[in-house]
Design a protein around this motif. Sequence first.
Motif, short mmCIF file in Angstrom:
data_model
loop_
_atom_site.label_atom_id
_atom_site.label_comp_id
_atom_site.label_asym_id
_atom_site.label_seq_id
_atom_site.Cartn_x
_atom_site.Cartn_y
_atom_site.Cartn_z
N VAL A 6 0.85 -1.19 0.00
CA VAL A 6 0.00 0.00 0.00
C VAL A 6 0.88 1.24 0.00
CG1 VAL A 6 -1.93 -1.12 1.21
CG2 VAL A 6 -0.15 0.03 2.53
N GLY A 7 0.31 2.35 -0.40
CA GLY A 7 1.04 3.61 -0.37
C GLY A 7 2.37 3.52 -1.10
N GLY A 8 3.40 4.05 -0.46
CA GLY A 8 4.73 4.04 -1.05
C GLY A 8 5.57 2.85 -0.66
N VAL A 9 4.97 1.85 -0.05
CA VAL A 9 5.71 0.69 0.44
C VAL A 9 6.46 -0.01 -0.69
CG1 VAL A 9 5.51 -1.58 1.53
CG2 VAL A 9 4.24 0.37 2.45
N SER A 10 5.83 -0.16 -1.85
CA SER A 10 6.50 -0.86 -2.95
C SER A 10 7.70 -0.09 -3.48
CB SER A 10 5.52 -1.15 -4.08
OG SER A 10 5.04 0.05 -4.65
N GLU A 11 7.74 1.22 -3.26
CA GLU A 11 8.92 1.99 -3.64
C GLU A 11 10.09 1.70 -2.71
OE1 GLU A 11 8.18 6.16 -4.40
OE2 GLU A 11 6.15 5.67 -5.08
N ALA A 12 9.79 1.48 -1.44
CA ALA A 12 10.85 1.17 -0.47
C ALA A 12 11.28 -0.29 -0.59
CB ALA A 12 10.37 1.47 0.95
N VAL A 13 10.31 -1.18 -0.67
CA VAL A 13 10.59 -2.61 -0.83
C VAL A 13 10.57 -2.88 -2.33
CG1 VAL A 13 9.99 -4.95 -0.08
CG2 VAL A 13 9.42 -3.01 1.38
N SER A 14 11.57 -2.34 -3.01
CA SER A 14 11.57 -2.30 -4.47
C SER A 14 12.14 -3.56 -5.11
CB SER A 14 12.36 -1.09 -4.94
OG SER A 14 13.69 -1.16 -4.43
N SER A 15 12.56 -4.50 -4.29
CA SER A 15 13.18 -5.71 -4.80
C SER A 15 12.82 -6.88 -3.89
CB SER A 15 14.69 -5.52 -4.83
OG SER A 15 15.37 -6.74 -4.98
N TYR A 16 12.75 -8.06 -4.49
CA TYR A 16 12.49 -9.26 -3.68
C TYR A 16 13.65 -9.50 -2.70
CZ TYR A 16 15.87 -11.80 -6.53
OH TYR A 16 17.02 -12.22 -7.14
N GLN A 17 14.78 -8.82 -2.90
CA GLN A 17 15.94 -8.96 -2.00
C GLN A 17 15.77 -8.16 -0.71
OE1 GLN A 17 18.79 -7.55 -4.87
NE2 GLN A 17 19.50 -9.63 -5.27
N LEU A 18 14.72 -7.35 -0.64
CA LEU A 18 14.51 -6.50 0.53
C LEU A 18 13.35 -6.96 1.41
CD1 LEU A 18 14.97 -3.05 -1.21
CD2 LEU A 18 16.65 -4.32 0.15
N GLY A 19 12.50 -7.80 0.88
CA GLY A 19 11.37 -8.26 1.67
C GLY A 19 10.28 -8.86 0.82
N VAL A 20 9.14 -9.06 1.45
CA VAL A 20 7.99 -9.68 0.80
C VAL A 20 6.82 -8.71 0.92
CG1 VAL A 20 6.40 -11.65 0.84
CG2 VAL A 20 8.81 -11.99 1.45
#
Length: 103
Positions: free
Chosen positions: A27-41
């Motif tokens: 939600v929101g800008g979360v996908s911009e921060a967690v921009s890679s599968y290497q950073l989270g789910v």
Amino acid sequence: TGVQTCALPIFIFESFACGVPVIANNVGGVSEAVSSYQLGVLMDHNEPKNIADSILTAYSRCWDNHKIISVAQQNSWSEVARRTYCVYEEVLLPFQENENFHD
């Protein structure tokens, strides 16, 4: 809850600073921060099965803690402040060069 409605929850970068990947709602800008599968789910739905699947996915991955920490360092408060200052400087420079700016 606040985490679901916040544009970019701070816990993401706090986790990254510790080298810990996150499991978060997409939600929101979360996908911009967690921009890679290497950073989270990222989860699309906050339902028990999706949460369980996301936890299992997270536990099954090998995480590069140093890469996660480097993302936090690139987004530290001082780095964000420096980039923001550069943007302001670039935007205001034409006005500063104009001699009527100070009048």
